[in-house]
Design a protein around this motif. Structure first.
Motif, PDB file in Angstrom:
ATOM      1  N   GLY A 124       0.784  -1.230   0.000  1.00 45.83           N
ATOM      2  CA  GLY A 124       0.000   0.000   0.000  1.00 45.83           C
ATOM      3  C   GLY A 124       0.814   1.276   0.000  1.00 45.83           C
ATOM      4  O   GLY A 124       0.249   2.366   0.194  1.00 45.83           O
ATOM      5  N   VAL A 125       2.111   1.171  -0.213  1.00 47.65           N
ATOM      6  CA  VAL A 125       2.928   2.381  -0.274  1.00 47.65           C
ATOM      7  C   VAL A 125       2.600   3.170  -1.541  1.00 47.65           C
ATOM      8  O   VAL A 125       2.498   4.392  -1.519  1.00 47.65           O
ATOM      9  CB  VAL A 125       4.435   2.030  -0.226  1.00 47.65           C
ATOM     10  CG1 VAL A 125       5.282   3.282  -0.365  1.00 47.65           C
ATOM     11  CG2 VAL A 125       4.760   1.294   1.062  1.00 47.65           C
ATOM     12  N   LEU A 126       2.424   2.476  -2.642  1.00 43.49           N
ATOM     13  CA  LEU A 126       2.056   3.092  -3.914  1.00 43.49           C
ATOM     14  C   LEU A 126       0.728   2.524  -4.410  1.00 43.49           C
ATOM     15  O   LEU A 126       0.447   1.345  -4.233  1.00 43.49           O
ATOM     16  CB  LEU A 126       3.137   2.838  -4.975  1.00 43.49           C
ATOM     17  CG  LEU A 126       4.403   3.690  -4.924  1.00 43.49           C
ATOM     18  CD1 LEU A 126       5.403   3.191  -5.957  1.00 43.49           C
ATOM     19  CD2 LEU A 126       4.099   5.154  -5.145  1.00 43.49           C
ATOM     20  N   LYS A 127      -0.029   3.393  -5.047  1.00 44.01           N
ATOM     21  CA  LYS A 127      -1.297   2.951  -5.627  1.00 44.01           C
ATOM     22  C   LYS A 127      -1.606   3.818  -6.836  1.00 44.01           C
ATOM     23  O   LYS A 127      -1.475   5.042  -6.785  1.00 44.01           O
ATOM     24  CB  LYS A 127      -2.429   3.067  -4.607  1.00 44.01           C
ATOM     25  CG  LYS A 127      -3.771   2.583  -5.136  1.00 44.01           C
ATOM     26  CD  LYS A 127      -4.863   2.722  -4.082  1.00 44.01           C
ATOM     27  CE  LYS A 127      -6.205   2.254  -4.614  1.00 44.01           C
ATOM     28  NZ  LYS A 127      -7.281   2.411  -3.605  1.00 44.01           N
ATOM     29  N   VAL A 128      -2.007   3.159  -7.955  1.00 45.69           N
ATOM     30  CA  VAL A 128      -2.398   3.877  -9.159  1.00 45.69           C
ATOM     31  C   VAL A 128      -3.882   3.631  -9.404  1.00 45.69           C
ATOM     32  O   VAL A 128      -4.348   2.488  -9.387  1.00 45.69           O
ATOM     33  CB  VAL A 128      -1.580   3.406 -10.379  1.00 45.69           C
ATOM     34  CG1 VAL A 128      -2.052   4.133 -11.644  1.00 45.69           C
ATOM     35  CG2 VAL A 128      -0.087   3.647 -10.163  1.00 45.69           C
ATOM     36  N   LYS A 166      -4.117   8.758 -11.070  1.00 45.38           N
ATOM     37  CA  LYS A 166      -3.679   9.277  -9.775  1.00 45.38           C
ATOM     38  C   LYS A 166      -2.661   8.302  -9.181  1.00 45.38           C
ATOM     39  O   LYS A 166      -2.960   7.126  -8.979  1.00 45.38           O
ATOM     40  CB  LYS A 166      -4.866   9.425  -8.823  1.00 45.38           C
ATOM     41  CG  LYS A 166      -4.481   9.933  -7.443  1.00 45.38           C
ATOM     42  CD  LYS A 166      -5.718  10.058  -6.552  1.00 45.38           C
ATOM     43  CE  LYS A 166      -5.354  10.540  -5.162  1.00 45.38           C
ATOM     44  NZ  LYS A 166      -6.551  10.657  -4.285  1.00 45.38           N
ATOM     45  N   ILE A 167      -1.440   8.793  -8.928  1.00 51.69           N
ATOM     46  CA  ILE A 167      -0.411   7.996  -8.270  1.00 51.69           C
ATOM     47  C   ILE A 167      -0.311   8.478  -6.830  1.00 51.69           C
ATOM     48  O   ILE A 167       0.115   9.611  -6.574  1.00 51.69           O
ATOM     49  CB  ILE A 167       0.951   8.146  -8.968  1.00 51.69           C
ATOM     50  CG1 ILE A 167       0.839   7.820 -10.456  1.00 51.69           C
ATOM     51  CG2 ILE A 167       1.992   7.258  -8.305  1.00 51.69           C
ATOM     52  CD1 ILE A 167       2.126   8.090 -11.227  1.00 51.69           C
ATOM     53  N   ALA A 168      -0.727   7.647  -5.902  1.00 53.79           N
ATOM     54  CA  ALA A 168      -0.718   8.015  -4.482  1.00 53.79           C
ATOM     55  C   ALA A 168       0.448   7.338  -3.781  1.00 53.79           C
ATOM     56  O   ALA A 168       0.699   6.135  -3.969  1.00 53.79           O
ATOM     57  CB  ALA A 168      -2.036   7.609  -3.821  1.00 53.79           C
ATOM     58  N   PHE A 169       1.152   8.112  -2.985  1.00 59.79           N
ATOM     59  CA  PHE A 169       2.293   7.616  -2.210  1.00 59.79           C
ATOM     60  C   PHE A 169       1.974   7.812  -0.735  1.00 59.79           C
ATOM     61  O   PHE A 169       1.836   8.932  -0.258  1.00 59.79           O
ATOM     62  CB  PHE A 169       3.558   8.386  -2.598  1.00 59.79           C
ATOM     63  CG  PHE A 169       4.772   7.992  -1.809  1.00 59.79           C
ATOM     64  CD1 PHE A 169       5.241   6.690  -1.843  1.00 59.79           C
ATOM     65  CD2 PHE A 169       5.457   8.925  -1.046  1.00 59.79           C
ATOM     66  CE1 PHE A 169       6.370   6.322  -1.124  1.00 59.79           C
ATOM     67  CE2 PHE A 169       6.585   8.576  -0.325  1.00 59.79           C
ATOM     68  CZ  PHE A 169       7.048   7.267  -0.369  1.00 59.79           C
TER      69      PHE A 169
END
Length: 527
Positions: free
Chosen positions: A46-50, A58-61
């Motif tokens: 869950g560190v990165l999610k597209v 949306k690239i969430a960090f």
């Protein structure tokens, strides 16, 4: 961190942009591409999610997820909202990249000397940019923020930093010799940093405040090897297992060689306007203050350059003797660095020689041979024309020195001074009440005796040193060669400068002369 994350994510967008239709399949392809550089575990934990959001990805960090995934992390508190980039494929194969990086975060942990904490806020942070996968770089980017604050606390020191509004721009183009040429600028208003040191062990207990109404940063680079560096990052992620890394070290060596020279040249400059430092002894200041750094890439004849400039200097003199005030500098321009730096031979020989299947990967004798090769190119310290000024006094210096195997300097440095008589007058006045200055005053006269008068009236000293230990000033031998090792010690070691009892008179007489060109003229200085 907020300025680094957009770059890190955008660099990972190295595959061609997908079809203009943004959909779940495109999100999966983008996730797979990012996983090459961040690892699949970053998505699993869950560190990165597209995800798809409208007509963009949306690239969430999630930094909290990253912290929680770290082994043996000892944070007592961590609070930070996920950071997000919006990326959208363009018809020309590049990407639109944007972000609202307004953010706040705080954390605490127990350090070796007690509880430590930090928190920061970024107000109204915005980024818009275009990223070109073919260059692995932003072709253009602009960002802005309304302000920033940061506080840190530890056992012996605390700091509070704040800024006003700021802007930044980046542009990049394809370099003629491979890689990317870039320019970057940044301006921040109302920078203030307050530091308080309280260390009972050392007895240091005082506050400092640094501030400037305008802080600027300018940087540029030529031939930065962005894509080969990305390939190295992807290799590192794909070969985290030690056994796999050893098995694929031939590929690693090939990738490392492809990344050379890393860049052809990078230069950067920090500038401060109306810079002030408030301290317990008074206020230091400069109307303009800047520091610059430049470095060639990995080459056979590289250079490193440093520059420090200040104008309109003010230095508190409450704690200084009154006689020093006329000598305090008001302007400085210092330029120094290194040349003949052969990092290319060192890098290529190291890449060729290391073997991860051996322990150690490089033989012990390899390091010595590498150092000897480095010295053989005669790397040198270079002093470009530098000046320190104050009213009618200007001290200038330039020259170069290298250190051969003898470890004694070999080179030449030229010093010239305008207004030397002002220095002598100040020391003469100081000698009336200061015993140490009374001892220094004759030395100042003797030094003048070695000087050569230039057509404009300045005094010049050309100081030549040799690896044999000898020193000449304006062609006159000040110190002879060192005694050869193993001699009885009775060899004349600079004794030629001490065998004339009139040496002091010759040196001192320079003060009474018309300052003519004595070129050292046999002047002798007693120790």
């Amino acid at each position: 961190m907020k300025r680094i994350l957009p770059l890190a994510f955008a660099l990972a967008l190295s595959a061609p942009a997908f079809a203009q239709t943004v959909d779940n399949q495109g999100a999966k392809e983008l996730s797979d591409n990012l996983a090459r550089y961040f690892g699949k575990q970053a998505f699993d934990k869950g560190v990165l999610k597209v995800s798809v959001e409208g007509d963009a990805y949306k690239i969430a960090f999630d930094v909290k997820s990253l912290v929680n995934a770290l082994p043996e992390q000892k944070l007592l508190k961590f609070d930070m909202a996920p950071y997000a980039l919006m990326v959208k494929p363009r018809s020309d194969g590049s990407w639109d990249v944007s972000s609202n990086f307004s953010q706040g975060a705080s954390f605490e942990f127990d350090g070796p000397e007690g509880r430590q904490s930090m928190e920061f806020t970024i107000k109204d942070g915005k980024l818009t940019s275009v990223y070109d996968p073919a260059l692995a770089a932003f072709t253009n980017a602009t960002s802005s923020l309304a302000g920033m604050t940061m506080t840190s606390r530890e056992a012996k020191q605390q700091a509070d930093v704040s800024t006003g509004a700021g802007t930044a721009t980046v542009t990049a183009t394809k370099s003629a010799n491979g890689g990317v040429d870039f320019t970057a600028t940044q301006k921040v208003s109302d920078f203030v940093e307050k530091i308080k040191i309280d260390d009972n062990n050392s007895g240091m207990n005082f506050p400092l405040t640094l501030k400037t109404p305008e802080l600027s940063v300018d940087a540029n680079g030529k031939g930065v090897r962005t894509k080969p560096l990305l390939d190295l990052l992807a290799f590192a992620v794909a070969n985290e297992d030690e056994a796999k890394l050893k098995a694929n070290q031939a590929e690693l060596k090939s990738l490392m060689l492809a990344a050379l020279p890393i860049w052809e040249r990078v230069d950067g400059n920090y500038g401060f306007k109306d810079f002030e430092v408030e301290s317990p002894v008074g206020k230091f200041g400069a109307a303009q203050f800047s520091t610059a750094f430049g470095m060639d890439g990995v080459s056979q004849n590289g250079k490193v350059d440093y520059t420090i400039k200040a104008s309109g200097l003010t230095i508190p003199h409450q704690t200084l003797p009154e006689w020093t005030v006329p000598l305090l500098p008001t302007d400085i321009d210092l330029n120094f660095g290194g040349a003949n730096i052969d990092l290319d031979t060192m890098a290529r020989k190291t890449i060729e020689a290391f073997d991860l299947n051996k322990n150690p990967p490089l033989p012990d004798e390899f390091g010595k041979a590498l150092v000897n090769d480095f010295k053989a190119k005669k790397p040198k310290v270079v002093f470009k024309h530098s000046t320190v000024k104050n009213g009618d006094i200007e001290v200038a210096m330039e020259g170069e020195v290298f250190f051969p195997d003898s470890k004694k300097p070999d080179g030449s440095v030229t010093i010239d001074i305008g207004g030397y008589e002002k220095i002598v007058d100040a020391l003469k006045e100081a000698a009336k009440s200061d015993e140490q200055m009374a001892q220094a005053f004759p030395f100042a006269l003797a030094v003048k005796g070695f000087g050569k008068t230039l057509p404009d009236g300045r005094l010049e000293w050309v100081i030549d040193t040799k690896a044999d230990g000898s020193v000449k000033v304006n062609g006159a031998m000040l110190k002879g060669p060192d005694a050869a090792q193993g001699d009885s010690g009775e060899q004349n070691d600079g004794a030629d400068m001490n065998d004339n009892s009139s040496g002091d008179d010759n040196a001192t007489s320079g003060d009474d002369s018309d300052g003519g060109d004595n070129g050292g003229a046999g002047a002798k200085l007693q120790p």
